[in-house]
Motif scaffolding. Sequence first.
Motif, mmCIF file in Angstrom:
data_model
loop_
_atom_site.group_PDB
_atom_site.id
_atom_site.type_symbol
_atom_site.label_atom_id
_atom_site.label_comp_id
_atom_site.label_asym_id
_atom_site.label_seq_id
_atom_site.Cartn_x
_atom_site.Cartn_y
_atom_site.Cartn_z
ATOM 1 N N GLY A 459 -3.151 15.155 2.469
ATOM 2 C CA GLY A 459 -3.940 14.006 2.041
ATOM 3 C C GLY A 459 -3.091 12.799 1.690
ATOM 4 O O GLY A 459 -3.387 11.666 2.088
ATOM 5 N N GLY A 460 -2.032 13.017 0.944
ATOM 6 C CA GLY A 460 -1.150 11.905 0.581
ATOM 7 C C GLY A 460 -0.456 11.316 1.798
ATOM 8 O O GLY A 460 -0.256 10.099 1.884
ATOM 9 N N ALA A 461 -0.080 12.178 2.732
ATOM 10 C CA ALA A 461 0.598 11.704 3.939
ATOM 11 C C ALA A 461 -0.320 10.812 4.768
ATOM 12 O O ALA A 461 0.103 9.768 5.287
ATOM 13 C CB ALA A 461 1.080 12.896 4.764
ATOM 14 N N TRP A 462 -1.575 11.212 4.915
ATOM 15 C CA TRP A 462 -2.509 10.365 5.664
ATOM 16 C C TRP A 462 -2.662 9.012 4.966
ATOM 17 O O TRP A 462 -2.635 7.958 5.608
ATOM 18 C CB TRP A 462 -3.859 11.061 5.816
ATOM 19 C CG TRP A 462 -4.796 10.368 6.762
ATOM 20 C CD1 TRP A 462 -4.699 9.091 7.235
ATOM 21 C CD2 TRP A 462 -5.980 10.911 7.369
ATOM 22 N NE1 TRP A 462 -5.744 8.791 8.082
ATOM 23 C CE2 TRP A 462 -6.540 9.892 8.187
ATOM 24 C CE3 TRP A 462 -6.618 12.140 7.298
ATOM 25 C CZ2 TRP A 462 -7.711 10.092 8.916
ATOM 26 C CZ3 TRP A 462 -7.787 12.333 8.028
ATOM 27 C CH2 TRP A 462 -8.321 11.326 8.826
ATOM 28 N N LEU A 463 -2.820 9.035 3.641
ATOM 29 C CA LEU A 463 -2.958 7.772 2.914
ATOM 30 C C LEU A 463 -1.752 6.873 3.125
ATOM 31 O O LEU A 463 -1.875 5.640 3.157
ATOM 32 C CB LEU A 463 -3.172 8.046 1.426
ATOM 33 C CG LEU A 463 -4.518 8.651 1.030
ATOM 34 C CD1 LEU A 463 -4.542 8.942 -0.465
ATOM 35 C CD2 LEU A 463 -5.674 7.730 1.402
ATOM 36 N N CYS A 464 -0.574 7.476 3.262
ATOM 37 C CA CYS A 464 0.633 6.662 3.437
ATOM 38 C C CYS A 464 0.650 5.910 4.757
ATOM 39 O O CYS A 464 1.327 4.886 4.888
ATOM 40 C CB CYS A 464 1.884 7.535 3.305
ATOM 41 S SG CYS A 464 2.385 7.775 1.587
ATOM 42 N N THR A 465 -0.082 6.393 5.748
ATOM 43 C CA THR A 465 -0.157 5.626 6.994
ATOM 44 C C THR A 465 -0.897 4.303 6.769
ATOM 45 O O THR A 465 -0.644 3.327 7.465
ATOM 46 C CB THR A 465 -0.856 6.439 8.107
ATOM 47 O OG1 THR A 465 -2.223 6.675 7.771
ATOM 48 C CG2 THR A 465 -0.149 7.774 8.320
ATOM 49 N N HIS A 466 -1.807 4.262 5.777
ATOM 50 C CA HIS A 466 -2.482 3.010 5.431
ATOM 51 C C HIS A 466 -1.497 2.028 4.802
ATOM 52 O O HIS A 466 -1.600 0.820 5.013
ATOM 53 C CB HIS A 466 -3.631 3.280 4.455
ATOM 54 C CG HIS A 466 -4.848 3.857 5.095
ATOM 55 N ND1 HIS A 466 -6.023 3.157 5.256
ATOM 56 C CD2 HIS A 466 -5.073 5.079 5.647
ATOM 57 C CE1 HIS A 466 -6.920 3.918 5.863
ATOM 58 N NE2 HIS A 466 -6.372 5.089 6.100
ATOM 59 N N ILE A 467 -0.566 2.546 4.041
ATOM 60 C CA ILE A 467 0.440 1.685 3.416
ATOM 61 C C ILE A 467 1.288 1.008 4.491
ATOM 62 O O ILE A 467 1.523 -0.204 4.442
ATOM 63 C CB ILE A 467 1.323 2.516 2.465
ATOM 64 C CG1 ILE A 467 0.500 3.043 1.298
ATOM 65 C CG2 ILE A 467 2.484 1.678 1.946
ATOM 66 C CD1 ILE A 467 1.259 4.014 0.413
ATOM 67 N N TRP A 468 1.730 1.775 5.459
ATOM 68 C CA TRP A 468 2.541 1.189 6.530
ATOM 69 C C TRP A 468 1.718 0.213 7.376
ATOM 70 O O TRP A 468 2.196 -0.850 7.764
ATOM 71 C CB TRP A 468 3.132 2.269 7.425
ATOM 72 C CG TRP A 468 3.864 1.687 8.600
ATOM 73 C CD1 TRP A 468 3.485 1.702 9.901
ATOM 74 C CD2 TRP A 468 5.091 0.953 8.548
ATOM 75 N NE1 TRP A 468 4.389 1.037 10.680
ATOM 76 C CE2 TRP A 468 5.397 0.561 9.878
ATOM 77 C CE3 TRP A 468 5.958 0.593 7.532
ATOM 78 C CZ2 TRP A 468 6.536 -0.165 10.200
ATOM 79 C CZ3 TRP A 468 7.097 -0.142 7.857
ATOM 80 C CH2 TRP A 468 7.377 -0.511 9.174
ATOM 81 N N ASP A 469 0.459 0.567 7.630
ATOM 82 C CA ASP A 469 -0.381 -0.321 8.420
ATOM 83 C C ASP A 469 -0.595 -1.660 7.708
ATOM 84 O O ASP A 469 -0.706 -2.699 8.360
ATOM 85 C CB ASP A 469 -1.729 0.346 8.719
ATOM 86 C CG ASP A 469 -2.018 0.419 10.211
ATOM 87 O OD1 ASP A 469 -1.093 0.203 11.014
ATOM 88 O OD2 ASP A 469 -3.166 0.694 10.582
ATOM 89 N N HIS A 470 -0.681 -1.619 6.389
ATOM 90 C CA HIS A 470 -0.832 -2.868 5.643
ATOM 91 C C HIS A 470 0.369 -3.775 5.904
ATOM 92 O O HIS A 470 0.210 -4.989 6.109
ATOM 93 C CB HIS A 470 -0.965 -2.586 4.151
ATOM 94 C CG HIS A 470 -1.208 -3.813 3.322
ATOM 95 N ND1 HIS A 470 -2.468 -4.316 3.093
ATOM 96 C CD2 HIS A 470 -0.355 -4.666 2.686
ATOM 97 C CE1 HIS A 470 -2.387 -5.407 2.351
ATOM 98 N NE2 HIS A 470 -1.112 -5.634 2.086
ATOM 99 N N TYR A 471 1.541 -3.196 5.910
ATOM 100 C CA TYR A 471 2.722 -4.002 6.221
ATOM 101 C C TYR A 471 2.677 -4.480 7.671
ATOM 102 O O TYR A 471 2.987 -5.646 7.960
ATOM 103 C CB TYR A 471 4.004 -3.205 5.986
ATOM 104 C CG TYR A 471 5.225 -3.911 6.533
ATOM 105 C CD1 TYR A 471 5.710 -5.055 5.908
ATOM 106 C CD2 TYR A 471 5.844 -3.473 7.699
ATOM 107 C CE1 TYR A 471 6.808 -5.738 6.425
ATOM 108 C CE2 TYR A 471 6.939 -4.140 8.225
ATOM 109 C CZ TYR A 471 7.414 -5.280 7.584
ATOM 110 O OH TYR A 471 8.481 -5.957 8.103
#
Length: 803
Positions: A459-471
Amino acid sequence: MRSPSATVGSEPWSGAASYRRLSSSTILAEDTLWTGTPSNYTNTSAPEVLSEVRKLVDDGKYAEATAEAVKLTGNPAEVYQLLGDLKLEFDASHLTFAEETYHRELDLDTATVRVKYSVGDVEFTREHFASNPNQVIVTKISGSKPGSLSFSVSLDSKLYHHSYINGKSQIIMEGSCPGKRIPPAVDANDEPKGIQFSAVLDLQISDDRGVIHILDDKQLRVEGSDWAVLLLVASSSFDGPFTKPSDSKRNPTSESLSALKPMRDLSYYDLYAHHLDDYQNLFHRVSLQLMKNLKNNKSNGSLELKKLARSVTGLYLKGSEDNMVSTAARVKSFQTDEDPSLVELLFQYGRYLLISCSRPRTQVANLQGLWNKDIQPKWDGAPHLNINLEMNYWPSLPCNLSECQEPLFDFISSLSTNGRKTAEVNYEANGWVVHHKSDIWAKSSADQGDVEWALWPMGGAWLCTHIWDHYAYTMDKDFLKVKAYPLLDGCASFLLDWLIEGRGGYLETNPSTSPEHNFVAPDGKPACVSYSSTMDMAIIREVFAAVVSAAENFDNRFWTEMKMSLLKECAWLYQGCIQQKFLEMVPLWNGQAQDFGDADVHHRHLSHLFGLFPGHTITVEKAPDLCQAAEISLYKRGEDGPGWSTTWKAALWARLDNSEHAYRMVKKLINLVDPDNEEPFEGGLYSNLFAAHPPFQIDANFGFTAAVSEMLVQSTIKDLYFLPALPRDKWANGCVKGLKARGAVTVSICWKEGDLHEVGLWSKEQNSLKRLHYRGTIVTASILSGIIYTFNAQLKCVKTCSL
């Protein structure tokens, strides 16, 4: 403090509830009201169980491993709660209103609810809006004749509470959420110790006419007024996920009264102006117009965007000046008329909902956004991290609402704090981990329940893809350095330890599940625990790629050198997992994929296709064979499923550049659901355009908006793809303005008779070199900040001007 939301009746936008009632009940929500308190999300016995589960998996005893893995699950998440009800009671004459005069609508352009009806020769009007800048729900009730307005108002709640009158024109309701996950207490002697809350209703009436009476020290009665304005604020004692409610120093009543004080000096129109300025700054960034053909367009072929009628109505929707049709009827008729303006409306409705439920300093949009109407909501109303929470935020970046992601990043930060303890104790790993379900207390451990959904540490790993996409969308290096990179680094560190050496010396995840899905093991037994599910490896590859790319910005040689080899190895393993079949569970045995039987070939989850969407591993250009495999898998999955599954399929087909099937999924969603006769997992829309699982889940509303944007524009940091999945025969003509693309570029597109007509590109702060793609034509364009570039159908720049 967070402004409450209002749900009138069972709908977030409707007016007076039923035809034959004297009263109207407005459901109120405050997004920090949850059961429970901070908890311990560790299990000291987990490492021993983990070793046993891994051994069983290594021995090929998958059913036994599934049974043993139950010991790795934890306590259940807490439950999202209702604030209460605002009740209005009108005199008996309102029962005789003329039905043909009744009209209610939600104006998406202004985020305002309006209700009108006539009793005799008096027209009664109600307007409602929830103001983000002033943190207040505002309601204005008026009659067209002087002194014609009379009604009673009160506050109520299904939680433990009490109400009283403050002064001559305020109602205060104070109460508590249960301190444990139990049915709510209503006994005053129960003394609940959960989150405390307060709601304050302030009543104002016309200066020269009318009077306010106090009834039973709990209700206010308005008699003979021209109009009344109700201001509703609410607050809670919630002071962050790591503070016990009993330790909170916050006083909800004092905070609510303090928030109200300056608003009493503002007029209704002042408050409305603040609300409009705040809301329209976000909503007006994107416009969409879709038409079947120019021959039926009264604008004589012009593709200039008209002023769209963005209005959802309970009984009527304004389609044109001489045509009034109910929203329910429009949804019902879509299967035959395929009205593209309803697609426009549903697209913008998703943006409206995200603006309304996820802003800086709010909580994340949960399973119902925040429009829960039940004291014990389905699936606890909790954020589910194996698709639902992520889908809630899919439209935020492409649809120009990046600010709406801030609550998600705050939530991830809290999850990483608890998740670090869970990783260390439960899995003896570095970094941080989160499983499939969480709550306001940032629960990071596995939930209680079936292993097939509870035991999923990605779950945390999937959420982290949103962080990178924001950048990737904003190119904000301060965000990357301060917020994104520390979270990515911690997540990747956990994944590095979670990967263990397995068969043939290759890295694998063990135990591994594919969300909510079972398989048939080689011995014929049903199971869900194995190793290296396709989704595991797809997410891990995305996270490693992100952290390596992020590290390159800071010259972090640890990731860019040492872990690049891991990225390549995971990439190889991922390719081996998916092969040409794209199954949920295809672990490797001596370098060869071991094919498990699929327990449900039509399963609602599309987890194994993560690398296609929302991931970026599989693309038509770089991996055509894998795209062909993904297409076969989508055909095999079928078209049925809940709303969120339908919109995920639409986005997947869009990534495959398959406009026909992407549109089929759009059409599939726009089916009217009767809440009194709904079937589980059938999908569709309710009459207020809320998406159905059933029951109501808001994720498909957001997924729909994101999928439509994917049909019109796709991007990487270096590439822009125009109209990749445009259904040319359904939306033959149209314009979309203000979409965002990766690389900090804003995109506007117009097309005629199914062909590209014009493209506008601009970037406020970023200079970049872009490859523009349209139907096989590729052109390289230099985009300088502060300049608007206009390209024709051949992707030739024909005009530039300053922003």
